[in-house]
Scaffold this motif. Structure first.
Motif, PDB file in Angstrom:
ATOM      1  N   PHE A 225       0.739   8.967  -2.199  1.00 32.34           N
ATOM      2  CA  PHE A 225       1.266   8.518  -0.534  1.00 32.34           C
ATOM      3  C   PHE A 225       2.786   7.534  -0.856  1.00 32.34           C
ATOM      4  O   PHE A 225       3.199   7.458  -0.090  1.00 32.34           O
ATOM      5  N   VAL A 226       1.406   6.467  -1.632  1.00 31.99           N
ATOM      6  CA  VAL A 226       2.342   4.926  -1.358  1.00 31.99           C
ATOM      7  C   VAL A 226       3.973   5.484  -2.262  1.00 31.99           C
ATOM      8  O   VAL A 226       4.906   5.243  -1.465  1.00 31.99           O
ATOM      9  N   ALA A 227       4.065   6.333  -2.964  1.00 28.58           N
ATOM     10  CA  ALA A 227       5.598   6.529  -3.609  1.00 28.58           C
ATOM     11  C   ALA A 227       6.560   7.141  -2.013  1.00 28.58           C
ATOM     12  O   ALA A 227       7.576   6.352  -2.209  1.00 28.58           O
ATOM     13  N   LEU A 228       5.688   7.898  -1.189  1.00 25.73           N
ATOM     14  CA  LEU A 228       5.896   8.929  -0.326  1.00 25.73           C
ATOM     15  C   LEU A 228       6.781   7.128   0.565  1.00 25.73           C
ATOM     16  O   LEU A 228       7.732   7.475   0.700  1.00 25.73           O
ATOM     17  N   ASN A 229       6.072   6.508   0.516  1.00 24.17           N
ATOM     18  CA  ASN A 229       6.179   5.601   1.840  1.00 24.17           C
ATOM     19  C   ASN A 229       7.521   4.764   1.601  1.00 24.17           C
ATOM     20  O   ASN A 229       8.524   4.389   2.224  1.00 24.17           O
ATOM     21  N   LEU A 230       7.856   4.641  -0.282  1.00 23.50           N
ATOM     22  CA  LEU A 230       8.782   3.489  -0.729  1.00 23.50           C
ATOM     23  C   LEU A 230       9.752   4.373  -0.939  1.00 23.50           C
ATOM     24  O   LEU A 230      10.891   3.621  -0.370  1.00 23.50           O
ATOM     25  N   PHE A 231       9.777   5.788  -0.792  1.00 28.45           N
ATOM     26  CA  PHE A 231      10.818   6.548  -0.154  1.00 28.45           C
ATOM     27  C   PHE A 231      11.749   6.322   0.873  1.00 28.45           C
ATOM     28  O   PHE A 231      12.753   5.872   1.400  1.00 28.45           O
ATOM     29  N   GLY A 232      10.258   7.066   1.649  1.00 25.87           N
ATOM     30  CA  GLY A 232      10.460   6.390   3.084  1.00 25.87           C
ATOM     31  C   GLY A 232      11.452   5.046   4.108  1.00 25.87           C
ATOM     32  O   GLY A 232      12.278   5.431   4.396  1.00 25.87           O
ATOM     33  N   ALA A 291       7.574  13.181  11.038  1.00 28.98           N
ATOM     34  CA  ALA A 291       8.367  12.215  11.425  1.00 28.98           C
ATOM     35  C   ALA A 291       9.066  11.929   9.823  1.00 28.98           C
ATOM     36  O   ALA A 291      10.718  11.531  10.732  1.00 28.98           O
ATOM     37  N   SER A 292       9.457  12.335   8.828  1.00 22.89           N
ATOM     38  CA  SER A 292      10.341  12.582   8.328  1.00 22.89           C
ATOM     39  C   SER A 292      11.226  13.252   8.199  1.00 22.89           C
ATOM     40  O   SER A 292      12.754  12.639   8.010  1.00 22.89           O
ATOM     41  N   VAL A 389       9.244  17.950   2.976  1.00 20.80           N
ATOM     42  CA  VAL A 389       8.393  18.546   2.069  1.00 20.80           C
ATOM     43  C   VAL A 389       7.211  18.498   1.273  1.00 20.80           C
ATOM     44  O   VAL A 389       6.382  18.654   0.890  1.00 20.80           O
ATOM     45  N   ALA A 390       7.246  17.033   0.638  1.00 20.07           N
ATOM     46  CA  ALA A 390       6.331  16.863  -0.245  1.00 20.07           C
ATOM     47  C   ALA A 390       5.201  16.362   0.728  1.00 20.07           C
ATOM     48  O   ALA A 390       3.593  16.344  -0.118  1.00 20.07           O
ATOM     49  N   HIS A 391       5.146  15.864   1.637  1.00 18.98           N
ATOM     50  CA  HIS A 391       3.835  15.834   2.485  1.00 18.98           C
ATOM     51  C   HIS A 391       3.120  17.110   3.259  1.00 18.98           C
ATOM     52  O   HIS A 391       2.072  16.842   3.635  1.00 18.98           O
ATOM     53  N   VAL A 393       3.099  19.487   1.002  1.00 15.72           N
ATOM     54  CA  VAL A 393       2.649  19.916  -0.117  1.00 15.72           C
ATOM     55  C   VAL A 393       1.167  18.831  -0.394  1.00 15.72           C
ATOM     56  O   VAL A 393       0.418  19.195  -1.225  1.00 15.72           O
ATOM     57  N   SER A 394       1.205  17.911  -0.797  1.00 17.51           N
ATOM     58  CA  SER A 394       0.093  16.535  -0.549  1.00 17.51           C
ATOM     59  C   SER A 394      -1.241  16.278   0.366  1.00 17.51           C
ATOM     60  O   SER A 394      -1.545  16.367   0.037  1.00 17.51           O
ATOM     61  N   GLY A 395      -0.278  16.513   1.349  1.00 15.67           N
ATOM     62  CA  GLY A 395      -0.869  16.327   2.255  1.00 15.67           C
ATOM     63  C   GLY A 395      -2.913  17.218   2.385  1.00 15.67           C
ATOM     64  O   GLY A 395      -4.167  16.291   2.629  1.00 15.67           O
ATOM     65  N   PRO A 396      -2.949  18.578   1.372  1.00 16.40           N
ATOM     66  CA  PRO A 396      -4.281  18.970   2.078  1.00 16.40           C
ATOM     67  C   PRO A 396      -5.446  18.016   1.213  1.00 16.40           C
ATOM     68  O   PRO A 396      -6.661  17.703   0.757  1.00 16.40           O
ATOM     69  N   ALA A 397      -4.698  17.187  -0.629  1.00 12.98           N
ATOM     70  CA  ALA A 397      -5.497  16.327  -1.246  1.00 12.98           C
ATOM     71  C   ALA A 397      -5.619  15.132  -0.511  1.00 12.98           C
ATOM     72  O   ALA A 397      -7.186  15.303  -1.235  1.00 12.98           O
ATOM     73  N   ARG A 398      -5.261  14.821   0.223  1.00 12.29           N
ATOM     74  CA  ARG A 398      -5.057  13.689   0.659  1.00 12.29           C
ATOM     75  C   ARG A 398      -6.109  14.155   1.789  1.00 12.29           C
ATOM     76  O   ARG A 398      -7.378  12.695   2.047  1.00 12.29           O
ATOM     77  N   GLU A 399      -6.414  15.216   2.456  1.00 13.33           N
ATOM     78  CA  GLU A 399      -7.382  14.600   3.680  1.00 13.33           C
ATOM     79  C   GLU A 399      -8.548  15.105   2.827  1.00 13.33           C
ATOM     80  O   GLU A 399      -9.578  14.486   2.866  1.00 13.33           O
ATOM     81  N   ARG A 400      -8.577  15.816   1.463  1.00 11.10           N
ATOM     82  CA  ARG A 400      -9.941  15.883   0.805  1.00 11.10           C
ATOM     83  C   ARG A 400     -10.354  14.618   0.258  1.00 11.10           C
ATOM     84  O   ARG A 400     -10.873  14.308   0.220  1.00 11.10           O
ATOM     85  N   ARG A 401      -9.547  14.386   0.107  1.00 12.70           N
ATOM     86  CA  ARG A 401     -10.094  12.518  -0.774  1.00 12.70           C
ATOM     87  C   ARG A 401     -10.397  11.887   0.405  1.00 12.70           C
ATOM     88  O   ARG A 401     -11.814  10.697   0.393  1.00 12.70           O
ATOM     89  N   ALA A 402      -9.582  11.532   2.221  1.00 10.24           N
ATOM     90  CA  ALA A 402      -9.847  10.089   3.029  1.00 10.24           C
ATOM     91  C   ALA A 402     -11.956  10.794   3.233  1.00 10.24           C
ATOM     92  O   ALA A 402     -12.699  10.535   3.334  1.00 10.24           O
ATOM     93  N   ALA A 403     -11.722  13.279   3.171  1.00 12.99           N
ATOM     94  CA  ALA A 403     -13.273  13.321   3.187  1.00 12.99           C
ATOM     95  C   ALA A 403     -14.149  12.939   2.901  1.00 12.99           C
ATOM     96  O   ALA A 403     -15.232  12.852   3.010  1.00 12.99           O
ATOM     97  N   ARG A 404     -14.091  12.719   0.923  1.00 19.31           N
ATOM     98  CA  ARG A 404     -15.093  12.231   0.390  1.00 19.31           C
ATOM     99  C   ARG A 404     -15.062  11.383   0.545  1.00 19.31           C
ATOM    100  O   ARG A 404     -16.528  10.434   0.450  1.00 19.31           O
TER     101      ARG A 404
END
Length: 436
Positions: A225-232, A291-292, A389-391, A393-404
């Motif tokens: 997620f940080v890497a995506l923010n860096l590119f943005g 947004a991207s 596209v990356a958001h 693809v990676s979104g479900p994993a982020r949401e699972r991590r947030a839920a944990r």
């Protein structure tokens, strides 16, 4: 009228008092945050330094900021949010005055380095404190309101800076230092410590949680997620470095650039408070992807701009993407950060902005020089599309991590209805003597 009242209540109501003290401090601090904007002009026109020397000073500011976010995040977790914020603000105010009074190049360079370090050290502690005091259900509204205050303060700062610079450049440094001190006073008088001790090892003044750095460096979901923010950020920061050059090549004056870029702040001030209701309940991954994409389109269209109105249109488009990105980004950072490492996680995220701030103008300049203006903006559009596209693809994993990482919900014990006694029994029970 009722609709506006209801909207205002839904947007601002129910937030903790501590949040509003932090919000007020943000607004006041941003009202005076114009030294960095005018620093290059001050160094070259007022002080007579060369463009290379001014670039060195600005680069050292960025280096200091990178150190500051790292140290500030660690201190926020170990020492506490409040003392870290107070120290950072007091140090920034002191160095602001020192930089304004510095004369030799070496003194200016050291002052910029230390000022960047203190100023950016406050960001992780502030972000962690916001997450500490605002419940998860209200964070989208809270971060949107804070982002609105940042842009309102910055928009006003540009006007105030122009007036102050006509009188004295030193006044810029003095006003910036004063607003930073006022923010420190608000925190000192009204904001208590918000860090919660969640592990035995995280006692006040004690050692950091074991393996803190290793935890962050092996957190692939968060680092992605940080890497995506860096590119943005590499795309977004082209509006500071390459956009004014492109407009200059089109025969437009610096004043025109100032007017065009001001549309960014105006649109955010006018529309940002409506964004939470617009995206509430929607998938964060979809919002971040949109947004991207919108930001990529906005910057990509710059390749075709020649007139001021067209440049203004591109700014309005990528600003819409920025408005969608900011609150979703902030809430996701909060939910992906373990409570005991919240400050350091905020520091790593802030570090991505510092890296982008150093790399964006260099990378943009090289692409523009060797491949041309159109290639630069086309590249920005391509990065925006790939990020979308990356958001997704990676979104479900982020949401699972947030839920944990969410705290467990306390079970609700059902209440068994008790039939009230008959009137005669109730009267007898009320008049009966107490047992001995």
């Amino acid at each position: 009228m009722r609709t506006m009242t209801s909207w205002f209540r839904d947007t601002t109501g129910g937030l903790p008092r501590t949040f509003w003290y932090l919000w007020t401090g943000t607004l006041i601090n941003r009202l005076g945050s114009f030294v960095l904007v005018f620093l290059a002009i001050y160094l070259t026109q007022e002080r007579g330094f060369s463009a290379a020397q001014a670039g060195l000073v600005l680069g050292l500011w960025g280096v200091g900021g990178a150190v500051g976010t790292t140290v500030g995040g660690t201190l926020a977790d170990r020492w506490g949010r409040r003392p870290t914020l107070l120290t950072a603000h007091l140090g920034a105010a002191t160095m602001m005055l020192a930089l304004g009074l510095a004369r030799p190049l070496w003194a200016v360079a050291v002052g910029a380095l230390l000022l960047g370090m203190f100023a950016e050290a406050a960001r992780p502690a502030f972000g962690a404190m916001m997450v500490d005091v605002v419940p998860e259900s209200d964070r989208l509204r809270a971060f949107s309101l804070n982002y609105w205050a940042i842009n309102l303060g910055f928009a006003c700062a540009a006007v105030l800076a122009g007036l102050a610079a006509q009188s004295s450049y030193l006044l810029l440094f003095v006003v910036d230092a004063v607003t930073t001190l006022v923010t420190a006073l608000i925190i000192f008088a009204r904001v208590g410590e918000t860090r919660r001790v969640t592990t035995p090892a995280a006692t006040k003044g004690g050692p950091a949680p074991a393996g803190a750095l290793r935890t962050i460096l092996t957190d692939r979901v968060y680092l992605g997620f940080v890497a995506l923010n860096l590119f943005g950020a590499l795309v977004f920061l082209q509006h500071i470095s390459m956009l004014p050059i492109a407009m200059g090549d089109s025969g437009l004056s610096p004043a025109t650039y100032g007017s065009v870029i001001a549309l960014n702040g105006v649109l955010i001030v006018v529309g940002q408070l409506f964004v939470p209701r617009l995206i509430k309940g929607r998938s964060r991954s979809h919002v971040l992807a949109l947004a991207s994409l919108v930001m990529g389109v906005g910057f990509g269209l710059t390749a075709f701009a020649e007139a001021a109105w067209f440049y203004g249109l591109t700014v309005l488009i990528w600003t819409l993407g920025e408005m969608l990105n900011s609150p979703s980004n902030a809430t996701l950072i909060a939910e992906l950060s373990p409570a005991e490492l919240r400050g350091r996680y905020q520091g790593v995220f802030s570090l991505s902005w510092q890296v982008a701030g150093a790399v964006a103008p260099v990378a943009g300049g090289l692409v523009r020089e060797h491949a041309g203006n159109a290639a630069l903006w086309a590249g920005c559009a391509a990065i925006g599309g790939l990020m979308a596209v990356a958001h997704l693809v990676s979104g479900p994993a982020r949401e699972r991590r947030a839920a944990r990482l969410r705290p467990p919900v306390e079970p609700v014990t059902p209440v068994t209805a008790v039939r009230p006694p008959a009137p005669q029994a109730a009267e007898a029970a009320a008049t009966a003597p107490a047992p001995s």
